[in-house]
Structures are given as C-alpha cells and as structure tokens.
Design an enzyme around this catalytic site. Structure first.
Site, PDB file in Angstrom:
ATOM      1  N   TYR A   1      32.868  21.893  38.471  1.00 52.44           N
ATOM      2  CA  TYR A   1      32.642  22.680  39.684  1.00 52.44           C
ATOM      3  C   TYR A   1      31.353  22.272  40.399  1.00 52.44           C
ATOM      4  O   TYR A   1      30.829  23.028  41.211  1.00 52.44           O
ATOM      5  CB  TYR A   1      32.539  24.176  39.345  1.00 52.44           C
ATOM      6  CG  TYR A   1      33.863  24.896  39.136  1.00 52.44           C
ATOM      7  CD1 TYR A   1      34.859  24.360  38.337  1.00 52.44           C
ATOM      8  CD2 TYR A   1      34.094  26.139  39.715  1.00 52.44           C
ATOM      9  CE1 TYR A   1      36.052  25.040  38.121  1.00 52.44           C
ATOM     10  CE2 TYR A   1      35.277  26.827  39.507  1.00 52.44           C
ATOM     11  CZ  TYR A   1      36.252  26.269  38.715  1.00 52.44           C
ATOM     12  OH  TYR A   1      37.432  26.957  38.504  1.00 52.44           O
TER      13      TYR A   1
ATOM     14  N   ASP B   1      43.793  20.974  25.258  1.00 53.32           N
ATOM     15  CA  ASP B   1      45.240  21.194  25.148  1.00 53.32           C
ATOM     16  C   ASP B   1      45.579  21.916  23.843  1.00 53.32           C
ATOM     17  O   ASP B   1      46.393  22.837  23.802  1.00 53.32           O
ATOM     18  CB  ASP B   1      46.019  19.875  25.296  1.00 53.32           C
ATOM     19  CG  ASP B   1      45.441  18.722  24.497  1.00 53.32           C
ATOM     20  OD1 ASP B   1      44.364  18.885  23.880  1.00 53.32           O
ATOM     21  OD2 ASP B   1      46.070  17.636  24.475  1.00 53.32           O
TER      22      ASP B   1
ATOM     23  N   ASP C   1      42.306  32.401  31.896  1.00 53.04           N
ATOM     24  CA  ASP C   1      43.565  32.952  32.427  1.00 53.04           C
ATOM     25  C   ASP C   1      44.584  33.084  31.286  1.00 53.04           C
ATOM     26  O   ASP C   1      45.387  34.024  31.289  1.00 53.04           O
ATOM     27  CB  ASP C   1      44.131  32.098  33.570  1.00 53.04           C
ATOM     28  CG  ASP C   1      43.849  32.725  34.943  1.00 53.04           C
ATOM     29  OD1 ASP C   1      42.745  33.286  35.122  1.00 53.04           O
ATOM     30  OD2 ASP C   1      44.731  32.671  35.819  1.00 53.04           O
TER      31      ASP C   1
ATOM     32  N   ASP D   1      37.747  28.139  32.858  1.00 50.23           N
ATOM     33  CA  ASP D   1      38.524  28.847  33.878  1.00 50.23           C
ATOM     34  C   ASP D   1      39.978  28.957  33.433  1.00 50.23           C
ATOM     35  O   ASP D   1      40.592  30.026  33.488  1.00 50.23           O
ATOM     36  CB  ASP D   1      38.431  28.091  35.215  1.00 50.23           C
ATOM     37  CG  ASP D   1      39.289  28.740  36.285  1.00 50.23           C
ATOM     38  OD1 ASP D   1      39.199  29.976  36.432  1.00 50.23           O
ATOM     39  OD2 ASP D   1      40.056  28.025  36.950  1.00 50.23           O
TER      40      ASP D   1
ATOM     41  N   LYS E   1      37.646  17.365  25.764  1.00 53.57           N
ATOM     42  CA  LYS E   1      38.816  16.492  25.820  1.00 53.57           C
ATOM     43  C   LYS E   1      38.257  15.100  25.561  1.00 53.57           C
ATOM     44  O   LYS E   1      38.435  14.179  26.349  1.00 53.57           O
ATOM     45  CB  LYS E   1      39.500  16.612  27.196  1.00 53.57           C
ATOM     46  CG  LYS E   1      40.796  15.839  27.316  1.00 53.57           C
ATOM     47  CD  LYS E   1      41.902  16.306  26.386  1.00 53.57           C
ATOM     48  CE  LYS E   1      43.090  15.355  26.451  1.00 53.57           C
ATOM     49  NZ  LYS E   1      44.128  15.680  25.428  1.00 53.57           N
TER      50      LYS E   1
HETATM   51  C1  IPM Z   1      37.599  32.771  38.319  1.00 53.47           C
HETATM   52  C2  IPM Z   1      38.255  32.291  39.586  1.00 53.47           C
HETATM   53  C3  IPM Z   1      37.309  31.395  40.358  1.00 53.47           C
HETATM   54  C4  IPM Z   1      36.913  30.251  39.462  1.00 53.47           C
HETATM   55  C5  IPM Z   1      37.875  30.865  41.669  1.00 53.47           C
HETATM   56  C6  IPM Z   1      38.299  31.992  42.574  1.00 53.47           C
HETATM   57  C7  IPM Z   1      36.939  29.902  42.361  1.00 53.47           C
HETATM   58  O1  IPM Z   1      39.466  31.650  39.297  1.00 53.47           O
HETATM   59  O2  IPM Z   1      36.542  33.428  38.409  1.00 53.47           O
HETATM   60  O3  IPM Z   1      38.116  32.493  37.243  1.00 53.47           O
HETATM   61  O4  IPM Z   1      37.644  29.261  39.332  1.00 53.47           O
HETATM   62  O5  IPM Z   1      35.842  30.329  38.874  1.00 53.47           O
HETATM   63 MN    MN Z   2      39.962  31.658  37.195  1.00 55.26          MN
END
Ligand code: IPM
Ligand code: MN
Length: 347
Positions: free
Chosen positions: A135, A218, A246, A242, A185
């Site tokens: 990032y 992975d 999720d 990130d 990785k």
């Molecule tokens: C998160 C979100 C952000 C990230 C996006 C919205 C830029 O997905 O906080 O996980 O990737 O950090």
């Molecule tokens: Mn995210």
C-alpha cells in the site's frame, strides 16, 4: 472528570448509521465509568468531496492530530467518487500520517453467532502492517492509453517497518497463547518476503517463549478455513493482512462482526478505530446495518484510552446481546434494535 477528545468521522453510507450506534454505546459506557467522551464530528466523506473537491481539507491531518483518538465509520461511494480517490484522500493518509502501523483485527465467534465453519473454538488476532508494503503508493503509469502503457506499483518493505510490526505481534502473542504465525510468500517473492522471513527469525530471538510458525499466504488462507483453532496471533503485510482479515470476518459470521484498531503504538499521534466493513451502498439508509463491528471497535478505542473496565463492559454487553440471538442473523434486527439491546445490557 477525565475527558477524552474524540474526532468522529462517520464517512459514507452505513458508516453514518454505525458511528451513531457505537457513539451512543461509548457514551453510555463513559457515563458508567465516570469519564467523558467529547466528540467532534467531521463531515469528511465522498459527499464532502463532491462539494469541495477534496476528501478532507488540506490541514485535515493537522486538525486531527490534537485528538486523543479518531473514530471512523466507513469511507467510499464508488458510484460518484472512485474508491482509489476516496481512500487515498482520507483513510489511508490517516493510517500513514499518524504512523498507525499496527492494524489489529480480532476474529472469534460471538456467542450465538453462527459462522460458516464447523469449528467454533477459534480466537485469532490478526496484526496487519498498516503503513507500507503493497500500500506504499509508490509507482506510476507511463505511455497512458497507448499499446505500450506500463503500470508499476512498488511494494516497499523497510527494516524498521517490518521489525516494528513483528515486535508488536510478538508482544501480543506474549499476552495471549504465545503462538505467532508470520505470513509471507517467500517461495515466490524472493526479495521482500525473504527479507520479512529473515527479520522474523531475528526478532524471534528476543521472544524465546513464543512459538513461531512461518506460513505462505496461500497456505494460511486455507488454514484459517480448515483449522482456525490452530492459530493465535497472525502477523502479515498490508495487502496480505487485508485479505486474511476478510477471511477472518467471514469465519466469524460476516463483516458485521469484524472490528479493527489502527494503532500508533508509541502514542506519538492518535490511533483510529473503525469497523472492517465498508459503506455498503446497497443497504445504506435502510437502518439495517449491523452495528456490532462498530461497537466492538468502540470498545477497542476505550481499551486503548486506558478505560479497560469500560471496554470490558461493552464487550460483555455485546456478548449478552448476541447470546440472546439479537443481531445474529443478517437483516433480521434493525440497527436501532441491536443498539438499544446493547445499551440495555450495559445498564
Ligand atoms: C480495510 C479496507 C481498506 C483496506 C480499503 C477500503 C482501502 O478494505 O480496511 O480492510 O484495504 O485497507
Ligand atoms: Mn479490507
């Protein structure tokens, strides 16, 4: 009375609904705890961008610097402002500008919440590097629009950056079950990720009491689904973290339960607290967003401020509400119903 100054950035979509919910709960917790939270609301959002041409004023970061903490709802309204503009105009500059290098995301099932997995005995703490890596924003495009167009996005890993996030992770592991999974990785990315593995080994020497495992991204993605109970603290780069968080949100029942804290560990600038979910345009203004992730993030804020007892009270209130099957099925209970239930449980 001890008073904390909090910058509130509700942002876009359901960010506004859940910030309102979390703020009510935090206020109630403060009242019980004998301290005060003084909130200052900032309208910085995509709507603000459409009005002013920027997600926040040029001195936005300086304005936020004097606060004890920042609470953010969600940013993004891609129908009108490209996500790459809104996020790089507000959320990401705050994370980087205030050196909030540790993004902490807890993943466990609240009582009464059904995840998609058979396993219910997991308790994972993801520590995501939050200021550099993939990032970094370094890169560019040339020969735009031609057949020779080139796009470069450079991931930047500094020794200082990698070492500090690993140390932070080791400290967290020490306070928990003493297991740390370092994610790379390095079989494919032979510069940055081999470097990350090396730094992990070096830092591990200072933490002989912690059991360290090295995973490829992975493989650990699969492990979070197949055997999440085998994991304790996970430390990963910005993008890998990130993605893993999720997955963590999914296995804990959904983004409605995923909380996060963007921490500046040396407290040289404010930290920021936000649910992991986005602005969810599809359900914005319907009053059905689950505020639990936002309220949990509020508890993380109280803990960071040193109000550990109040934070624990908010967590038990959330847990007693989900144990009563309130807020456990997507769309069943309204934002307000869940919020009122948490407030009732708190008192
Ligand atoms: C998160 C979100 C952000 C990230 C996006 C919205 C830029 O997905 O906080 O996980 O990737 O950090
Ligand atoms: Mn995210």
């Amino acid at each position: 009375m001890k008073t904390y100054n909090i910058a509130l950035i509700p942002g876009d979509g359901i960010g506004k609904d859940v910030t309102g919910a979390a703020w009510q709960v935090m206020q109630a917790a403060a009242k019980r705890g004998g301290f005060a939270l003084d909130g200052t609301r900032f309208p910085w959002s995509c709507a603000y961008y459409l009005e002013t041409g920027a997600m926040m004023p040029p001195d936005g970061i300086e304005t936020l610097r004097k606060f004890d903490a920042i609470y953010l709802g969600a940013v993004g309204w891609s129908a009108e402002v490209p996500d790459s503009v809104s996020l790089h105009g507000l959320l990401l500059p705050i994370r980087k500008g205030f050196t909030q290098y540790a993004n902490i995301r807890p993943h466990r099932l609240l009582p009464g919440v059904q995840g998609p997995l058979r396993s219910d005995g997991f308790d994972i703490l993801c520590i995501r590097e939050n200021t550099e890596g993939e990032y970094s924003g370094a890169g560019g495009r040339i020969h735009c629009g031609t057949a020779n167009e080139v796009a470069i996005e450079t991931a930047i890993f500094t020794r200082a950056g990698v070492e500090r996030i690993l140390r932070f992770g080791f400290e967290q592991a020490r306070a928990r079950r003493k297991k740390l999974a370092s994610v790379t990785k390095s079989n494919a990315q032979k510069h940055s990720m081999v470097f990350w593995d090396e730094v992990t080994r070096e830092v591990a020497k200072d933490y002989a009491d912690i059991e360290v495992s090295h995973y490829h991204i992975d493989a650990i993605a699969a492990r979070m689904v197949l055997a999440p109970e085998s994991l304790d603290v996970i430390v990963a780069s910005n993008l890998f973290g990130d993605i893993l968080t999720d997955i963590g949100a999914a296995i804990q029942g959904g983004l409605g339960y995923a909380a996060s804290a963007n921490i500046n560990p040396d407290r040289s600038a404010p930290s920021m607290f936000e649910p992991v979910h986005g602005s969810a345009p599809d359900i914005a203004h319907l009053g059905v967003a689950n505020p639990i992730a936002a309220i949990w993030s509020g508890a993380m804020m109280l803990e960071h401020l040193g109000e550990v007892h109040a934070a624990a009270e908010v967590m038990s209130a959330i847990e007693s509400v989900t144990a009563q099957a309130i807020g456990t099925i997507a769309g069943k209970d309204r934002t307000e119903t869940i919020t009122q239930a948490v407030l009732a449980a708190l008192s």
